[in-house]
Design a protein around this motif. Structure first.
Motif, PDB file in Angstrom:
ATOM      1  N   ALA A  91       0.818 -46.416   3.190  1.00  0.00           N
ATOM      2  CA  ALA A  91      -0.376 -46.652   2.363  1.00  0.00           C
ATOM      3  C   ALA A  91      -1.590 -45.888   2.872  1.00  0.00           C
ATOM      4  N   ASP A  92      -1.370 -44.877   3.732  1.00  0.00           N
ATOM      5  CA  ASP A  92      -2.508 -44.115   4.262  1.00  0.00           C
ATOM      6  C   ASP A  92      -2.368 -42.625   3.972  1.00  0.00           C
ATOM      7  N   VAL A  93      -1.897 -42.317   2.754  1.00  0.00           N
ATOM      8  CA  VAL A  93      -1.760 -40.917   2.317  1.00  0.00           C
ATOM      9  C   VAL A  93      -2.454 -40.750   0.960  1.00  0.00           C
ATOM     10  N   PRO A  94      -3.782 -40.847   0.921  1.00  0.00           N
ATOM     11  CA  PRO A  94      -4.482 -40.878  -0.367  1.00  0.00           C
ATOM     12  C   PRO A  94      -4.345 -39.602  -1.184  1.00  0.00           C
ATOM     13  N   ASP A  95      -4.122 -38.465  -0.522  1.00  0.00           N
ATOM     14  CA  ASP A  95      -4.038 -37.190  -1.239  1.00  0.00           C
ATOM     15  C   ASP A  95      -2.600 -36.688  -1.360  1.00  0.00           C
ATOM     16  N   LEU A  96      -1.653 -37.592  -1.303  1.00  0.00           N
ATOM     17  CA  LEU A  96      -0.234 -37.221  -1.369  1.00  0.00           C
ATOM     18  C   LEU A  96       0.098 -36.559  -2.707  1.00  0.00           C
ATOM     19  N   PRO A  97       0.710 -35.378  -2.696  1.00  0.00           N
ATOM     20  CA  PRO A  97       1.131 -34.756  -3.959  1.00  0.00           C
ATOM     21  C   PRO A  97       2.315 -35.494  -4.565  1.00  0.00           C
ATOM     22  N   TRP A 166       4.465 -34.600   4.953  1.00  0.00           N
ATOM     23  CA  TRP A 166       3.055 -34.598   4.567  1.00  0.00           C
ATOM     24  C   TRP A 166       2.301 -35.265   5.688  1.00  0.00           C
ATOM     25  N   ARG A 167       0.976 -35.305   5.585  1.00  0.00           N
ATOM     26  CA  ARG A 167       0.156 -35.817   6.662  1.00  0.00           C
ATOM     27  C   ARG A 167      -0.501 -37.140   6.284  1.00  0.00           C
ATOM     28  N   ARG A 168      -0.260 -38.155   7.098  1.00  0.00           N
ATOM     29  CA  ARG A 168      -0.945 -39.430   6.929  1.00  0.00           C
ATOM     30  C   ARG A 168      -2.312 -39.363   7.618  1.00  0.00           C
ATOM     31  N   LEU A 169      -3.251 -40.201   7.170  1.00  0.00           N
ATOM     32  CA  LEU A 169      -4.586 -40.223   7.775  1.00  0.00           C
ATOM     33  C   LEU A 169      -4.622 -41.266   8.885  1.00  0.00           C
TER      34      LEU A 169
END
Length: 199
Positions: A91-97, A166-169
């Motif tokens: 739940a910490d990937v707000p810009d996930l494609p 992908w990158r988590r925040l």
């Protein structure tokens, strides 16, 4: 089905309350899922996080109450609801494609499990045919696991596929990689703008 798992968030940018930060991140991920075609979105949360799940859920969105923040508990809830495959994402990937999510599901036509790595420690997400196989170890998205650590548990290592990372925040270095030009992640963007952190 794609389920957002409300794991713990232990870092927030300076000047932003941790719970507000966590809420914004989760809201953006849920909003992304709610706009995808041919996907049933859901949220999984422990009893303590049920209020957060209800706050960010869209109307009629399923909220699963799970006993622990493990991928396995979330898969069990989705299987009990009649789904034959599911993906669980952080739940910490707000810009996930959305494309990444498609690539997480695609291997399930021939594989049992697919794993999407985080670009740092932990996992971005895991997808599985349901019910999840008995050989799948207990998985925590925040744990130090990867496809290579899961494969030895499978009867055939080829049953575990790897999706793009992908990158988590999860820290200051991750925050610096957010692309302001990418649409979406409105709640996170607004919080950062209020804190004077976005350009």
């Amino acid at each position: 089905m794609i389920v957002v798992l409300l794991t713990q968030v232990t870092w927030a940018p300076p000047g932003i309350e941790l719970e507000k930060w966590r809420h914004a991140l989760a809201e953006d991920v849920v909003d992304l899922l709610a706009t995808l075609n041919e996907v049933d979105p859901a949220i999984a949360a422990t009893p303590a996080d049920r209020p957060l799940a209800e706050a960010v859920a869209w109307p009629s969105m399923q909220v699963y109450e799970v006993p622990s923040t493990t991928v396995n508990a979330t898969f069990a809830a989705a299987a009990a609801d009649g789904y034959d495959q599911a993906a669980v994402i952080a739940a910490d990937v707000p810009d996930l494609p959305g494309l990444i999510l498609g690539k997480l599901f695609r291997p399930l036509t021939t594989k049992t499990v697919a794993v999407a790595p985080n670009e740092g420690p932990g996992l971005l997400g895991v997808a599985s045919r349901l019910p999840a196989p008995d050989w799948l170890p207990e998985l925590d998205l925040d744990g130090d696991v990867a496809a290579t650590t899961i494969r030895p548990h499978a009867p055939n290592p080829a049953e575990v596929a790897t999706a793009p990372p992908w990158r988590r925040l999860r820290g200051p270095a991750d925050l610096a990689t957010l692309d302001q030009a990418v649409e979406g992640w409105d709640a996170t963007r607004a919080l950062l703008s209020g804190g004077g952190l976005s350009g």
